[in-house]
Design a protein around this motif. Structure first.
Motif, PDB file in Angstrom:
ATOM      1  N   ARG A 140       0.832  -1.201   0.000  1.00 30.21           N
ATOM      2  CA  ARG A 140       0.000   0.000   0.000  1.00 30.21           C
ATOM      3  C   ARG A 140       0.872   1.258   0.000  1.00 30.21           C
ATOM      4  O   ARG A 140       0.618   2.215  -0.738  1.00 30.21           O
ATOM      5  N   GLU A 141       1.910   1.261   0.821  1.00 28.84           N
ATOM      6  CA  GLU A 141       2.802   2.420   0.883  1.00 28.84           C
ATOM      7  C   GLU A 141       3.532   2.626  -0.441  1.00 28.84           C
ATOM      8  O   GLU A 141       3.691   3.761  -0.904  1.00 28.84           O
ATOM      9  N   MET A 142       4.007   1.551  -1.048  1.00 27.79           N
ATOM     10  CA  MET A 142       4.708   1.676  -2.332  1.00 27.79           C
ATOM     11  C   MET A 142       3.756   2.194  -3.415  1.00 27.79           C
ATOM     12  O   MET A 142       4.157   2.983  -4.273  1.00 27.79           O
ATOM     13  N   GLY A 143       2.517   1.762  -3.371  1.00 27.67           N
ATOM     14  CA  GLY A 143       1.535   2.288  -4.316  1.00 27.67           C
ATOM     15  C   GLY A 143       1.352   3.785  -4.155  1.00 27.67           C
ATOM     16  O   GLY A 143       1.268   4.527  -5.133  1.00 27.67           O
ATOM     17  N   GLY A 144       1.328   4.239  -2.910  1.00 31.00           N
ATOM     18  CA  GLY A 144       1.220   5.674  -2.659  1.00 31.00           C
ATOM     19  C   GLY A 144       2.438   6.432  -3.143  1.00 31.00           C
ATOM     20  O   GLY A 144       2.323   7.504  -3.736  1.00 31.00           O
ATOM     21  N   VAL A 145       3.614   5.868  -2.927  1.00 34.07           N
ATOM     22  CA  VAL A 145       4.851   6.519  -3.365  1.00 34.07           C
ATOM     23  C   VAL A 145       4.878   6.651  -4.877  1.00 34.07           C
ATOM     24  O   VAL A 145       5.170   7.723  -5.422  1.00 34.07           O
ATOM     25  N   PHE A 146       4.572   5.566  -5.577  1.00 36.52           N
ATOM     26  CA  PHE A 146       4.590   5.620  -7.036  1.00 36.52           C
ATOM     27  C   PHE A 146       3.478   6.508  -7.584  1.00 36.52           C
ATOM     28  O   PHE A 146       3.648   7.184  -8.593  1.00 36.52           O
ATOM     29  N   GLY A 147       2.338   6.514  -6.911  1.00 34.09           N
ATOM     30  CA  GLY A 147       1.249   7.389  -7.342  1.00 34.09           C
ATOM     31  C   GLY A 147       1.620   8.863  -7.227  1.00 34.09           C
ATOM     32  O   GLY A 147       1.364   9.657  -8.130  1.00 34.09           O
ATOM     33  N   ILE A 148       2.240   9.228  -6.123  1.00 33.83           N
ATOM     34  CA  ILE A 148       2.674  10.616  -5.934  1.00 33.83           C
ATOM     35  C   ILE A 148       3.756  10.973  -6.943  1.00 33.83           C
ATOM     36  O   ILE A 148       3.743  12.066  -7.525  1.00 33.83           O
ATOM     37  N   ALA A 149       4.698  10.053  -7.175  1.00 33.18           N
ATOM     38  CA  ALA A 149       5.766  10.318  -8.140  1.00 33.18           C
ATOM     39  C   ALA A 149       5.200  10.517  -9.542  1.00 33.18           C
ATOM     40  O   ALA A 149       5.626  11.426 -10.273  1.00 33.18           O
ATOM     41  N   GLU A 150       4.247   9.706  -9.928  1.00 28.68           N
ATOM     42  CA  GLU A 150       3.636   9.841 -11.263  1.00 28.68           C
ATOM     43  C   GLU A 150       2.867  11.151 -11.375  1.00 28.68           C
ATOM     44  O   GLU A 150       2.944  11.845 -12.390  1.00 28.68           O
ATOM     45  N   PHE A 151       2.118  11.502 -10.329  1.00 27.79           N
ATOM     46  CA  PHE A 151       1.375  12.761 -10.339  1.00 27.79           C
ATOM     47  C   PHE A 151       2.324  13.944 -10.453  1.00 27.79           C
ATOM     48  O   PHE A 151       2.097  14.875 -11.223  1.00 27.79           O
ATOM     49  N   ARG A 152       3.409  13.903  -9.687  1.00 29.09           N
ATOM     50  CA  ARG A 152       4.383  14.998  -9.715  1.00 29.09           C
ATOM     51  C   ARG A 152       5.049  15.103 -11.086  1.00 29.09           C
ATOM     52  O   ARG A 152       5.239  16.193 -11.612  1.00 29.09           O
ATOM     53  N   THR A 153       5.401  13.976 -11.671  1.00 29.39           N
ATOM     54  CA  THR A 153       6.017  13.977 -12.998  1.00 29.39           C
ATOM     55  C   THR A 153       5.066  14.552 -14.031  1.00 29.39           C
ATOM     56  O   THR A 153       5.463  15.369 -14.866  1.00 29.39           O
ATOM     57  N   ALA A 154       3.807  14.150 -13.968  1.00 32.14           N
ATOM     58  CA  ALA A 154       2.825  14.644 -14.931  1.00 32.14           C
ATOM     59  C   ALA A 154       2.555  16.135 -14.745  1.00 32.14           C
ATOM     60  O   ALA A 154       2.296  16.846 -15.720  1.00 32.14           O
TER      61      ALA A 154
END
Length: 76
Positions: free
Chosen positions: A43-57
């Motif tokens: 769950r935590e890794m999903g949140g990390v990758f989700g935030i990273a993708e949002f920030r990149t976009a």
């Protein structure tokens, strides 16, 4: 915050408890600690990758914009 985002976030919040229960109910009691740890780590890794993708976009449109005289490149 938009209504769609509020609905999405409410749905995510309401799904975490049943999901965690399903994970822990599907393993033997002796492995419950390991299953809980894996569930939380995933769950935590999903949140990390989700935030990273949002920030990149959200930063990508700024690539190559000019600040004064210097060109900046936020993403190489």
């Amino acid at each position: 915050m938009t209504v769609e985002l509020e609905d999405f976030l409410a749905g995510m919040g309401l799904s975490f408890t049943p999901l965690a229960h399903g994970v822990l109910a599907s393993v033997p009691e002796s492995s419950a600690g390991e299953a809980s740890g894996m569930s939380n780590a995933t769950r935590e890794m999903g949140g990390v990758f989700g935030i990273a993708e949002f920030r990149t976009a959200s930063v990508r449109p700024l690539r190559g914009t000019f600040v004064g005289e210097a060109e900046i490149s936020l993403i190489s």
